[in-house]
Design an enzyme around this catalytic site. Sequence first.
Site, short mmCIF file in Angstrom:
data_model
loop_
_atom_site.label_atom_id
_atom_site.label_comp_id
_atom_site.label_asym_id
_atom_site.label_seq_id
_atom_site.Cartn_x
_atom_site.Cartn_y
_atom_site.Cartn_z
N THR A 135 -6.45 -80.22 9.72
CA THR A 135 -7.46 -79.57 10.56
C THR A 135 -7.20 -79.92 12.02
OG1 THR A 135 -9.06 -81.39 10.34
CG2 THR A 135 -9.23 -79.60 8.74
N ASP A 175 -7.99 -84.07 7.07
CA ASP A 175 -9.06 -83.64 7.97
C ASP A 175 -9.13 -84.62 9.14
OD1 ASP A 175 -11.18 -82.40 9.12
OD2 ASP A 175 -12.64 -82.90 7.56
N GLY A 176 -8.31 -84.32 10.16
CA GLY A 176 -8.21 -85.21 11.31
C GLY A 176 -8.71 -84.57 12.60
N LYS A 177 -8.87 -83.24 12.56
CA LYS A 177 -9.35 -82.50 13.74
C LYS A 177 -8.58 -82.91 14.99
CE LYS A 177 -13.82 -81.44 11.67
NZ LYS A 177 -13.68 -82.09 10.36
N ARG A 178 -7.27 -83.00 14.88
CA ARG A 178 -6.45 -83.39 16.01
C ARG A 178 -6.32 -82.25 17.01
NH1 ARG A 178 -7.38 -87.69 13.40
NH2 ARG A 178 -5.74 -89.20 12.99
#
Lengths: 306, 306
Positions: free
Chosen positions: A141, A104-107
Site C-alpha cells: 500500500t 500495508d505500509g502506506k509508503r
Amino acid sequence: VSEVAFADRLAGLVEERHSQIALGLDPNPQALWRGLFSDAENGRQSVAEAVLAHCRDVIAAVASSCVAVKLQLACFERLGASGWEALEAVISACQEHELLCIADGKRGDVPTTAQAYAEAFVGHTTTPQGVLPGLGVDALTVNPLLGGDSLEPLVSVARPNGAGLFALVLTSNPGAGDIQELRTDAGPVYEQLARLVEQFDQDLVGECGLSGMGAVTAATRPGQLARLRQLMPRAIFLIPGVGAQGGRPEQLGAAFRDNAPASGLVTASRSIVDAHRNFGGDPPAAAANAVEKLRKAVWTASTERN
Amino acid sequence: VSEVAFADRLAGLVEERHSQIALGLDPNPQALWRGLFSDAENGRQSVAEAVLAHCRDVIAAVASSCVAVKLQLACFERLGASGWEALEAVISACQEHELLCIADGKRGDVPTTAQAYAEAFVGHTTTPQGVLPGLGVDALTVNPLLGGDSLEPLVSVARPNGAGLFALVLTSNPGAGDIQELRTDAGPVYEQLARLVEQFDQDLVGECGLSGMGAVTAATRPGQLARLRQLMPRAIFLIPGVGAQGGRPEQLGAAFRDNAPASGLVTASRSIVDAHRNFGGDPPAAAANAVEKLRKAVWTASTERN
C-alpha cells in the site's frame, strides 16, 4: 518475483476460492491467541516469536476462505529487527498457504526514496557484490500525497516483478474527510487521487483486464464507491473498514467491476482474529466462522449486481 | 525518552552550535565511503554492517556543524532485519555525538495503526510481560493525508516522551504540485495541511515558544515559505530540497520565525555525503567543508532577517 502479473494471480485465486477476502494481520502482543510463551524471557525476540506463532495459527485457521493477507507493518516495526524477522517468516507462511501478501505500509516519498521503498518491498537492492532480495511481497500500500513522480519508481519496480500497488484514495477513518474530501475546482481531493492512480493503470494491467495499480477505497463510505469505480474502471480496490469500523459487505456491490469478482478485495482484521471475544468458541473456529460468513456476504454482493 | 520537549532540546543545540543543519543519511550500498568490506561474504548482514560503518564515518566527520540527523528509513528497510539493527546502531552513534535523530519514515495510518507507529518510533509497546522500548528517535516525519485523527495518537505518544513530529505540508519533489497544490475553496491543499498541523501546535510546544509539531516545507518552493510561517507561527520547519534538488539557502529566510533560529532545520544529504565527488578531496574533509559552508549560509539567512 513472479512472471505473472499481480492482477492475474489474484483473479485466479478469486475464481478458485470464490473469495475476495484479505485477512488483516495487525498482531497486538496483548491479544495473541496463545498469549506470550510463559517460559520465555521478556524481550523483543520472544514477543516477536509469539507474534509469529499467532500469525501462523490465524493463517492456518482461515486460509481456505481467503485469497490474501494484509500485513500491518507498524505492528512488526514496533518489535524492531526481531519484528522484521517475524514479518519475513509470516510472509513464508502466507506463501505456503497460497495466499498473496500485501504489505500495508502506506509508503510514499520523493522519487529517490520511493525507489528505495520499491527495492525494499517488491524488488531488490543492487550492491557492488551482487543483488539483495527485498521482502518479496506481492503488493504494497502506498500514499500518493507526494504526487505522480513519487509513484513512478514504485510502478517501475512492481511491473517486472509481477507486484501490485494500492494507493490511498479514500480511507476508512473518520478523519479522512479533513483532507481527502476537500473540494477542489475539479471535484473532491479523493477524485483527484483516483485520477492520479488511473494514470498508472496501463502499467500494471493483467491479461484478466484488471490492473494491479489498485486503490484503497473505504467500506465506510459506500456512497462514493460507484464514482470511484467510474474513475478507475480497471483498478483493483482494496476495501478496509468492514466489521469493527462499521462498513457492511452488502453495501459494497458498487465497488466491483461488472463480471470481475477480483476487482475488489475486502480486508478484515479484528472482526476475524477477535471473533471468539464477540461470539465465543475457540479462536481458530470462531475466526474460521467469521471469515466464511464474510466471504459469502462479499461474494454475494459482488455477483448479485451482474 | 526525554523530560525536555523536543523543541527545547533542539533550541539549545541550535544556540550552542549556531547550526540549523540536519544531516540526511540515505545510505546507498553503491556509494559508501569505504565501499563494502572486501573480505565479507555477500548478504544483507555484511552490507548492513558496511552501511553502519559508513554512517558512523559521516556522522563523525560532520557532527560539530550539525544539530540533527535525518535517517531515511527506506534505505535501512531494504536491508531487512539487518538493516533495522544497523538503524539502531546509527541512532546510538547520533546520541554519542549529541545529535537529535529524526526518523524519516513519512508514516501515516488510521488511528489504531498510528498508535502502533507511535509505539515503534517514539514510545514503547506494552505486553503482558512488560514494556518493550521503541526505536527511541527524537522525532518522526509523518504523512497527514489521513487527517487529524491519524495524527492524534502520534502526538499523544510524542508528548510524554519529549519527541517531535514533522508532518508533510509541501514537499520538495516536482510532483508535489499534483495533490498538494490543488486549489480548494479555502486555498491550496498545502495550506489546509498547514492548518491541520497547527491544530496540534499547543500539544508539543516547548518553553522556548516553538512547537515540536513541525512541518516539512520544501526549499524548492521558497515563495510559499512566508505564507506557511504565517499559518504555523510556532512550528519547527524541516526543510528539504537544498543542494542536489536545487533549493538555495539564501532564499530560506522567510521560513524562520523572528528571533527563533531553531524554527527551521535544513536537511541536506547527497550534497554533503557525496561532496568529494563534486569537489574532490577525501570524503570526510569534503563533507565537513560542504556542511560548514551550508551551516554558515543558513545561519546567515535566518539571522539577517531579524
